[in-house]
Every structure is written in structure tokens, then in C-alpha cells.
Design a protein around this motif. Structure first.
Motif, mmCIF file in Angstrom:
data_model
loop_
_atom_site.group_PDB
_atom_site.id
_atom_site.type_symbol
_atom_site.label_atom_id
_atom_site.label_comp_id
_atom_site.label_asym_id
_atom_site.label_seq_id
_atom_site.Cartn_x
_atom_site.Cartn_y
_atom_site.Cartn_z
ATOM 1 N N GLY A 1 80.701 -30.160 16.032
ATOM 2 C CA GLY A 1 81.449 -31.373 16.325
ATOM 3 C C GLY A 1 82.935 -31.134 16.556
ATOM 4 O O GLY A 1 83.693 -32.078 16.728
ATOM 5 N N GLN A 2 83.340 -29.884 16.572
ATOM 6 C CA GLN A 2 84.744 -29.527 16.764
ATOM 7 C C GLN A 2 84.907 -28.767 18.087
ATOM 8 O O GLN A 2 83.967 -28.125 18.564
ATOM 9 C CB GLN A 2 85.225 -28.610 15.635
ATOM 10 N N THR A 3 86.098 -28.833 18.650
ATOM 11 C CA THR A 3 86.451 -28.044 19.824
ATOM 12 C C THR A 3 87.718 -27.267 19.502
ATOM 13 O O THR A 3 88.687 -27.845 19.013
ATOM 14 C CB THR A 3 86.683 -28.933 21.059
ATOM 15 N N SER A 4 87.671 -25.960 19.761
ATOM 16 C CA SER A 4 88.837 -25.109 19.555
ATOM 17 C C SER A 4 89.333 -24.605 20.903
ATOM 18 O O SER A 4 88.538 -24.340 21.810
ATOM 19 C CB SER A 4 88.499 -23.896 18.676
ATOM 20 N N PHE A 5 90.635 -24.468 21.004
ATOM 21 C CA PHE A 5 91.273 -23.926 22.194
ATOM 22 C C PHE A 5 92.065 -22.697 21.785
ATOM 23 O O PHE A 5 92.725 -22.700 20.737
ATOM 24 C CB PHE A 5 92.235 -24.953 22.803
ATOM 25 N N TYR A 6 92.020 -21.670 22.602
ATOM 26 C CA TYR A 6 92.818 -20.469 22.409
ATOM 27 C C TYR A 6 93.519 -20.182 23.724
ATOM 28 O O TYR A 6 92.892 -20.231 24.786
ATOM 29 C CB TYR A 6 91.946 -19.273 22.016
ATOM 30 N N VAL B 1 98.458 -15.021 20.763
ATOM 31 C CA VAL B 1 97.413 -16.026 20.950
ATOM 32 C C VAL B 1 97.774 -17.269 20.158
ATOM 33 O O VAL B 1 98.182 -17.191 18.997
ATOM 34 C CB VAL B 1 96.037 -15.487 20.498
ATOM 35 N N LEU B 2 97.636 -18.407 20.814
ATOM 36 C CA LEU B 2 97.896 -19.698 20.175
ATOM 37 C C LEU B 2 96.593 -20.481 20.131
ATOM 38 O O LEU B 2 95.717 -20.276 20.982
ATOM 39 C CB LEU B 2 98.953 -20.460 20.958
ATOM 40 N N SER B 3 96.472 -21.386 19.165
ATOM 41 C CA SER B 3 95.215 -22.114 19.011
ATOM 42 C C SER B 3 95.432 -23.507 18.438
ATOM 43 O O SER B 3 96.428 -23.776 17.763
ATOM 44 C CB SER B 3 94.281 -21.331 18.077
#
Length: 191
Positions: free
Chosen positions: A139-144, A151-153
Motif C-alpha cells: 500500500g506504499q509507494t517509494s521513490f528513489y 540517492v534521495l528518497s
């Protein structure tokens, strides 16, 4: 005879590894065989994208991100969308399979990948610097976002991103979704 530089050798080696892995994935998809997913292959491709640099990808210097990655986690699997600043795009599925090389064969996928990179660059202020790259929970979305500085997230509930038009990650999510859409259209063939 032209002398190969270490940068060229590294770039060629990275492309060769990606091609071999891609052939394995495509071969599995085309064969129609239902084999157990190899989590190491998924993890390896994802790690390769997150550890890339402009130099290792053979990209010229730029302030733009080298790679933008979006992980969308469901109860059953995680879909990873990868875009690079040369217009390459890939989709990896944690439960097996994936699609690679669409940006080289389909202009619409290439444009979507470049748009995702551009939006990722604009989204950097909403992100934090990271050195570990965990998958999001269901149910989560991660961005990198892979930049020359590191690297940012950022991670947020998928429903919140989808439901709130003013969510700070909404544009990046939409750009990643467009990569998926363009891959889907390319698989459908001419209408």
C-alpha cells in the motif's frame, strides 16, 4: 585501432550484464513457463539501477538525475519502474518478469522516461538523502532519485498520492504511471 578507456569498459560491461538479465526475463516471459520467481534477479536489477551513476551509464555531465525509480507495493508484489536520463525505461516485477529496452524501441516510452527524470529532478526538495533502499510496505509507494550528489528518497501511501491532487509526489507518481501506460500500449500493438 581505438583504445578503450576504463569508463567505456565499465559502461559496456554494465550494458552486457543488463542485456543478459533482460534476455533471461524476456525468455521466461515468452516461453510461457510458470516457474517460481527468482527474487535475486529482481533485487539485482533494482540494485543495479540504484547504484548507477551518470558515468557508469555513459551519460554526459548534467544537473538532471541519472535515474528515477518508483516502487509500488501491493499485497502480492512490488512493481518497480526505472527511468534513466538517456530515455531508457524498465519495469521489474518482484514476483517474476519484467520489461526492458522499451525506450530504445518506442519513442513514447522514451519520452515518458525522460519526463519522469525531469519531474524527479523537480521533486528532489521533497526527498531525503538515503544510503539504504528498502522496498515499501504493501500500500506504499517509494521513490528513489539517483543524482551526482547521492540517492534521495521519499515514501507515501499510494492511495494518498492518488487521491490528493496537491500531494507533493503526485506529479512524479503520474510520470511513473505514464511509463507503465506507454509500455502497456506498446505491448497492445496497433489499434
Amino acid at each position: 585501432m581505438k583504445t578503450l578507456t576504463p569508463r567505456t569498459i565499465v559502461a559496456v560491461a554494465a550494458v552486457a550484464v543488463a542485456c543478459v538479465i533482460g534476455l533471461l526475463i524476456v525468455g521466461r516471459m515468452r516461453s510461457g513457463q510458470r516457474r517460481a520467481a527468482d527474487p535475486a534477479m529482481y533485487a539485482g536489477l533494482r540494485t543495479m539501477a540504484l547504484s548507477a551513476s551518470r558515468q557508469s551509464l555513459g551519460l554526459p555531465p548534467s544537473s538532471r538525475p541519472a535515474v528515477a525509480l518508483m516502487d509500488i507495493a501491493t499485497d502480492e508484489y512490488t512493481l518497480t519502474v526505472v527511468a534513466t536520463d538517456d530515455g531508457s525505461a524498465s519495469l521489474y516485477f518482484s514476483n517474476g518478469g519484467g520489461l526492458m529496452g522499451g525506450g530504445q524501441r518506442h519513442e513514447a516510452i522514451r519520452r515518458a522516461a525522460l519526463e519522469m527524470i525531469g519531474v524527479a529532478g523537480q521533486s528532489v526538495p521533497q526527498m531525503a538523502s538515503v544510503t539504504e533502499y528498502p522496498l515499501p510496505g504493501a500500500g506504499q509507494t517509494s521513490f528513489y532519485v539517483v543524482t551526482d550528489a547521492g540517492v534521495l528518497s521519499a515514501t507515501a501511501p499510494t492511495r494518498r498520492i492518488e487521491g490528493d491532487r496537491s500531494h507533493p509526489l503526485r506529479a512524479l507518481y503520474a510520470a511513473g504511471q505514464d511509463v507503465i501506460t506507454q509500455y502497456r500500449r506498446s505491448q497492445q500493438g496497433p489499434s
